[in-house]
Design a protein around this motif. Structure first.
Motif, mmCIF file in Angstrom:
data_model
loop_
_atom_site.group_PDB
_atom_site.id
_atom_site.type_symbol
_atom_site.label_atom_id
_atom_site.label_comp_id
_atom_site.label_asym_id
_atom_site.label_seq_id
_atom_site.Cartn_x
_atom_site.Cartn_y
_atom_site.Cartn_z
ATOM 1 N N THR A 1 23.921 3.250 127.480
ATOM 2 C CA THR A 1 23.307 4.101 128.503
ATOM 3 C C THR A 1 24.289 5.081 129.119
ATOM 4 O OG1 THR A 1 23.742 2.475 130.240
ATOM 5 C CG2 THR A 1 21.601 2.341 129.120
ATOM 6 N N HIS A 2 25.542 4.613 129.363
ATOM 7 C CA HIS A 2 26.518 5.523 129.967
ATOM 8 C C HIS A 2 27.920 4.965 129.811
ATOM 9 C CE1 HIS A 2 25.816 2.652 133.258
ATOM 10 N NE2 HIS A 2 26.915 3.077 133.828
ATOM 11 N N GLY A 3 28.903 5.774 130.202
ATOM 12 C CA GLY A 3 30.281 5.499 129.831
ATOM 13 C C GLY A 3 31.060 4.513 130.683
ATOM 14 N N HIS A 4 30.464 3.950 131.752
ATOM 15 C CA HIS A 4 31.209 2.961 132.547
ATOM 16 C C HIS A 4 31.591 1.770 131.679
ATOM 17 C CE1 HIS A 4 29.872 4.588 136.682
ATOM 18 N NE2 HIS A 4 31.142 4.858 136.473
ATOM 19 N N SER A 5 32.779 1.207 131.972
ATOM 20 C CA SER A 5 33.349 0.247 131.034
ATOM 21 C C SER A 5 32.534 -1.043 130.935
ATOM 22 C CB SER A 5 34.796 -0.062 131.418
ATOM 23 O OG SER A 5 34.849 -0.446 132.772
ATOM 24 N N ASP A 6 31.707 -1.361 131.931
ATOM 25 C CA ASP A 6 30.905 -2.581 131.793
ATOM 26 C C ASP A 6 29.678 -2.348 130.906
ATOM 27 O OD1 ASP A 6 30.066 -0.923 133.909
ATOM 28 O OD2 ASP A 6 28.990 -2.542 134.913
ATOM 29 N N HIS A 7 29.343 -1.112 130.640
ATOM 30 C CA HIS A 7 28.185 -0.799 129.787
ATOM 31 C C HIS A 7 28.618 -0.323 128.405
ATOM 32 C CE1 HIS A 7 25.022 -0.932 132.989
ATOM 33 N NE2 HIS A 7 26.120 -0.842 133.727
ATOM 34 N N ALA A 8 29.690 0.428 128.356
ATOM 35 C CA ALA A 8 30.152 1.023 127.103
ATOM 36 C C ALA A 8 31.409 0.302 126.653
ATOM 37 C CB ALA A 8 30.426 2.504 127.313
ATOM 38 N N GLY B 1 20.772 10.294 136.067
ATOM 39 C CA GLY B 1 21.341 10.810 137.317
ATOM 40 C C GLY B 1 22.497 10.009 137.881
ATOM 41 N N HIS B 2 23.110 9.127 137.075
ATOM 42 C CA HIS B 2 24.149 8.206 137.564
ATOM 43 C C HIS B 2 25.538 8.843 137.436
ATOM 44 C CE1 HIS B 2 26.367 4.498 138.128
ATOM 45 N NE2 HIS B 2 26.738 4.432 136.868
ATOM 46 N N VAL B 3 25.951 9.160 136.202
ATOM 47 C CA VAL B 3 27.192 9.904 135.951
ATOM 48 C C VAL B 3 26.879 10.849 134.790
ATOM 49 C CG1 VAL B 3 28.701 8.021 136.704
ATOM 50 C CG2 VAL B 3 28.086 8.196 134.280
ATOM 51 N N GLY C 1 19.423 1.527 132.778
ATOM 52 C CA GLY C 1 20.880 1.636 132.911
ATOM 53 C C GLY C 1 21.173 1.713 134.397
ATOM 54 N N ASP C 2 22.268 2.356 134.793
ATOM 55 C CA ASP C 2 22.510 2.606 136.215
ATOM 56 C C ASP C 2 21.895 3.962 136.550
ATOM 57 O OD1 ASP C 2 23.923 0.261 136.298
ATOM 58 O OD2 ASP C 2 25.891 1.220 136.135
ATOM 59 N N TYR C 3 21.336 4.085 137.758
ATOM 60 C CA TYR C 3 20.712 5.367 138.102
ATOM 61 C C TYR C 3 20.739 5.623 139.591
ATOM 62 C CZ TYR C 3 16.401 2.772 139.433
ATOM 63 O OH TYR C 3 15.480 1.920 140.002
ATOM 64 N N ASP D 1 26.732 6.135 143.526
ATOM 65 C CA ASP D 1 26.086 6.673 142.330
ATOM 66 C C ASP D 1 24.944 5.774 141.862
ATOM 67 O OD1 ASP D 1 27.464 9.025 142.145
ATOM 68 O OD2 ASP D 1 29.113 8.149 141.002
ATOM 69 N N HIS D 2 24.572 4.833 142.721
ATOM 70 C CA HIS D 2 23.434 3.959 142.417
ATOM 71 C C HIS D 2 22.311 4.234 143.410
ATOM 72 C CE1 HIS D 2 25.604 1.261 139.607
ATOM 73 N NE2 HIS D 2 26.651 1.599 140.337
ATOM 74 N N ALA D 3 21.097 3.938 142.970
ATOM 75 C CA ALA D 3 19.946 4.079 143.852
ATOM 76 C C ALA D 3 20.085 3.141 145.045
ATOM 77 C CB ALA D 3 18.673 3.734 143.083
ATOM 78 N N GLU E 1 30.774 -4.235 137.726
ATOM 79 C CA GLU E 1 32.095 -3.953 138.308
ATOM 80 C C GLU E 1 32.599 -2.620 137.763
ATOM 81 O OE1 GLU E 1 33.986 -5.849 140.600
ATOM 82 O OE2 GLU E 1 32.117 -6.953 140.752
ATOM 83 N N GLU E 2 31.727 -1.635 137.694
ATOM 84 C CA GLU E 2 32.073 -0.429 136.963
ATOM 85 C C GLU E 2 33.429 0.128 137.327
ATOM 86 O OE1 GLU E 2 28.654 1.706 137.957
ATOM 87 O OE2 GLU E 2 29.335 2.296 139.939
ATOM 88 N N ASP E 3 34.349 0.058 136.377
ATOM 89 C CA ASP E 3 35.638 0.727 136.520
ATOM 90 C C ASP E 3 36.315 0.412 137.846
ATOM 91 O OD1 ASP E 3 34.812 1.814 134.226
ATOM 92 O OD2 ASP E 3 34.383 3.804 135.005
#
Ligand SMILES: [Zn+2]
Ligand SMILES: [Zn+2]
Lengths: 344, 550
Positions: A35-42, A93-95, A114-116, A281-283, A331-333
């Motif tokens: 979904t996106h580049g944060h290290s806990d997702h990617a 709309g997250h990053v 994902g995160d939004y 950056d989260h809802a 724990e994104e980044d």
């Protein structure tokens, strides 16, 4: 048809059997949608990765060009068929590059958010509401105490403080991907036209944002900058750097932290923050609730964060809600050495 | 109110003592009377109005927010006032309808209305103010109105900040303080050089206490044992007990170490003091619960603390007692300038003369050298009350009684803690600084169960770790939760998994309340043993061997 036929929460992340792929898998998988580049997702090491072009770029910056066996860039809204499933990615709309995953299978529509966030962000495309039967929502700030104030107002606080304490440097802790660049863009919007100084760990991602068309103005390296120039300066750094020897080079620094967690006093105090900036950056709670209603979903699955409150709220609205309790996200980044140690 | 709320907000985030002083002094110099006087009263805990009970505030929020969401939010935030301040819905009506003058109320206005308000007016009044204030204002108001204004500022620090208005010492304020009342116009006039020093009318004033330095390695080298007197360090709370007379009427008062008047919670001691006909004194000592001549545990004393009123039964079961160790004033004489040995001799004579059951003397310890003290600190020879002894106090025989913590006059030397390796079993979210993190930890040690070795809980700890360690522990709990019971998370622990915590504690008692049969005193996490397998944690037998022999 049951939602579980299309999507299964597993220890590695969400698994889609009819497409035989994982979404944001925590461990190397044969086929992954990211979904996106944060290290806990990617994460690195998957066989094949489907993601947006910016997300693939960001993964390559972080892990090197060979981070996956094969990659495929999906344009926003373009449908890719994986096994029996039609998959498309839509802005979250997250990053920069962040996407929701829409899966269509035998007339059933599932969206993994994902995160939004819903608030405006000059550094990425706005969240696109999608209709679906099953909505898998994040819930990082899934408690009604979380109502993020306008981010611009928070940045104006920072600008005012930098004017008031003109002899001190303002160190702003921010996650290196997304938050850092958003704070910089907001500073420009708030009229801060002096150079913004940057910790080395953020240079490459910031350079990528600029190359990709995000206006950030005069951004300079904090390392090697003249100490006199740093009086009254705004310096962006990873949250963990604020406690390190690196921070001692700055004149009498004011510790600031840009995060949705700053809404809760204990969180700010616990990190020794003197100027909390509630920028997320989260809802927030209101955005989570409004988005869930907007999707028109009949089933809601909830992942990382405060799942129980959102599940309760959804149940009172007549939705079938299920907290997934997936471990390993959220724990994104953070760049928090101690937390990483314990997770190992 | 919004200005005062801003001050409180900044104080809450300001880590340094000097920074806090600057913020308060700046506020006192910018704000006029009566606003600043009310602020000083609020910061020193001197405002008198019927505090709103937490129940009232809960009722207000539950009328507006789903109770289940409130409960989850409160569990997360860990502080009622802050939870309600964050949850309070944005006012539907214009804020102008709320405040008396059509805008957010001032602190003085709030205090004034509260002092007149009846119980039944309170909910409506409070709701109106909460609608009119912003989030910081709501938080500050709720803190104030529940009497729980904790922003890391002691009454002493607030007075120090006020004293700085006139380049005065805080002790000068302390001496006149008990004759003053909010909003202190005479005090500010004096501090700003516009008026005379306020007269103290209080015949039984608080006197700022003298404190001891902890003994660190090498501190005693070069000091001569012959210059010092030694006594036990009691595990109670420090008090000043005062008996005075004014206009033929006897006055008895107990002050806590911070100068708080705690007489109302100890009618038994007050009655005892009042009965000492003709005596006038101010003595310094330890408040203890003494039953049949034996000092009871700190737990027993806790039953008596922080109570506005006490039942006859509580008094009978937990009789309060003062063990005196210093005499600050007697009759007309202020003895604080006199050397300790002289004060001690007068104290001994006074205690003997009074011969009161609830008042005795903290005995002096006979010793020849520092080695004796080092040994006695660990193994007190005061057999009957050994469990109530925390260590020893050393006082220079020639020391005057100096408020604060002067260098080199008094020392405290505590017993070293015991240590065991235990396994994390349950976690709950904490309160205050630790709120929103899993930070209240229940830990256990191994014992033989029906199906082999099993963990049995032996205590709870919620401090001893750094902030970074707290975040790591929180993360560990969230990643290793195997079950939930309401707010309690069960953390995976067994032979193959689990987190070992090195627990330090002051002592161990038998307990029928705990399944393990033992209860720790002041347990805290000394180290997190990320490296140690759970199977190598200590066994219950190790703890049982530490129990005092009966
Ligand atoms: Zn993210
Ligand atoms: Zn995330």
């Amino acid at each position: 048809m049951r939602a579980e036929d299309l999507l299964i929460p597993a220890a590695e992340g969400l698994y889609c059997p009819p497409g035989d792929f994982f979404i944001d898998p925590l461990r190397p998988a044969a086929r992954a949608v990211v979904t996106h580049g944060h290290s806990d997702h990617a994460r690195a090491g998957h066989g094949a990765v489907l993601a947006t072009r910016p997300t693939l770029d960001i993964m390559a910056i972080r892990y090197g060009a060979g981070f996956a066996g094969a990659t495929q860039a999906a344009a926003p809204g373009a449908v890719t068929r994986i096994g029996e499933v039609e998959v498309s990615l839509h802005p979250a709309g997250h990053v920069r590059g962040s996407a929701q995953v829409l899966m269509q299978w035998r007339g059933f529509r599932a969206v993994v958010s994902g995160d939004y966030k819903r608030a405006a962000d000059p550094t990425c495309a706005p969240f696109e509401p999608l209709r679906c039967d099953l909505f898998v929502s994040e819930a990082t700030f899934g408690l009604p105490v979380f109502r993020h104030p306008p981010a611009l107002r928070e940045v104006e606080k920072l600008v005012a403080s930098a004017a008031l304490f003109a002899e001190r440097a303002h160190l702003v802790g921010a996650y290196p991907l997304g938050k850092a660049q958003r704070v910089m863009a907001l500073l420009r919007e708030a009229g801060w036209d002096r150079p913004i100084y940057l910790h080395g760990a953020m240079e490459r991602l910031t350079e990528y944002y600029r190359a990709d068309g995000v206006e950030l103005g005069d951004v300079r390296k904090a390392t090697g900058a003249d100490r006199a120039a740093l009086a009254g300066a705004i310096v962006i750094c990873p949250p963990s750097a604020m406690q390190e020897a690196w921070a001692r080079r700055f004149p009498d620094p004011v510790a600031c932290f840009a995060s949705g967690w700053m809404r809760v006093r204990a969180r700010a105090r616990q990190r020794g923050v003197e100027l909390p900036l509630v920028i997320s950056d989260h809802a927030d709670w209101d955005e989570l609730c409004a988005t869930i209603v907007e999707t028109g979903c009949s089933q809601l699955w909830i992942t990382h964060g405060e799942e129980d409150a959102l599940a309760h709220w959804a149940t009172t609205r007549g939705l079938a809600a299920r907290p997934l309790r997936l471990v390993g996200y959220g724990e994104e980044d953070a760049g928090d050495g101690a937390a990483q140690e314990s997770a190992a | 109110m919004n200005r005062f709320a801003e001050l409180l907000d900044r104080l809450a985030f300001e880590p340094s003592r000097n920074g806090k002083l600057r913020l308060m002094t700046d506020y006192f110099s910018r704000r006029g009377d009566p606003e600043r006087g009310m602020a000083l009263a609020a910061l020193t805990g001197s405002l008198v109005f019927a505090h709103a009970k937490p129940g009232l505030i809960r009722a207000l929020i539950e009328e507006r927010v789903d109770p289940a969401l409130f409960r989850l939010s409160y569990d997360y935030v860990g502080d009622l006032s802050e939870t309600v301040a964050l949850l309070w819905p944005r006012a539907a009506q214009a804020p102008a309808e709320a405040g008396e003058q059509g805008f957010a109320p001032t602190l003085a206005e709030i205090v004034e209305r509260l002092s007149r308000a009846g119980k039944r007016d309170l909910p409506g009044l409070l709701a109106g103010w909460l609608d009119a204030l912003d989030e910081t204002g709501r938080w500050a108001l709720l803190k104030l109105i529940t009497g729980s204004l904790r922003v890391g500022v002691s009454a002493r620090l607030a007075k120090t900040a006020a004293a700085a208005l006139g380049a005065r010492e805080p002790d000068e304020i302390e001496e006149v303080w008990h004759g003053l009342s909010p909003p202190y116009p005479d005090l500010f006039a004096w501090l700003e050089g516009r008026g005379p020093r306020p007269q103290t009318q209080d015949p039984a004033p608080f006197r700022a206490p003298m404190l001891a330095h902890p003994v660190e390695a090498g501190d005693l080298d070069g000091l001569s044992p012959a210059d010092f007197s030694a006594e036990w360090k009691w595990d109670g709370i420090r008090v000043q007990a005062i008996r005075a007379e004014q206009g033929g009427r006897a006055i008895a008062r107990l002050y806590s170490r911070a100068g708080e008047d705690i007489s109302a919670g100890f009618p038994d001691l007050v009655a005892s003091l009042l009965s000492m006909s003709g005596a006038r004194f101010a003595l310094d000592g330890e408040l203890l619960v003494v039953r049949a001549g034996a000092v009871q545990s700190f737990g027993a004393l806790q039953q008596r603390l922080n109570r506005k009123s006490v039942s006859a039964r509580l008094i009978a079961e937990h009789p309060a007692h003062v063990r005196a160790y210093d005499l600050l004033a007697e009759d007309e004489a202020d003895l604080r300038e006199r050397p300790f040995c002289e004060r001690r001799a007068r104290l001994e004579a006074l205690i003997a003369r009074l011969d009161a059951p609830a008042l005795d003397l903290s005995p002096a310890i006979a010793f020849a050298g520092w080695d004796d003290i080092a040994r006695l600190r660990l193994e007190p020879d005061h057999a009957r009350d050994a469990a109530a002894i925390e260590g020893v106090m050393l006082k220079r025989l020639d020391s005057p009684y100096v408020p604060g913590r002067p260098k080199g006059l008094w020392w405290k030397w505590k017993r070293d803690p015991h240590v065991v390796d235990a396994v994390l079993m349950y976690a709950q979210r904490g309160h205050g600084k630790r709120s929103s993190y899993y930070s209240d930890f229940t830990f256990g040690v191994w014992r033989d169960g029906a199906a082999g070795a099993e963990l049995t809980p032996v205590g709870k700890a919620y401090f001893g770790f750094t902030d970074a360690e707290l975040r790591a522990l929180d993360r560990y709990v969230r990643d290793n939760t195997v079950e939930r019971f309401g707010p309690v998370r069960v953390v995976g622990a067994g032979a193959g998994r689990g987190l070992v915590l090195e627990i330090a504690f002051e002592g161990l008692n038998r307990s029928t309340r705990h399944k393990s049969g033992v209860a720790m005193r002041f347990p805290r996490i000394a180290r997190i043993r990320w490296d140690k397998p759970a199977s190598e944690a200590d066994r219950l037998a190790t703890l049982e061997a530490m129990l005092p022999q009966v």
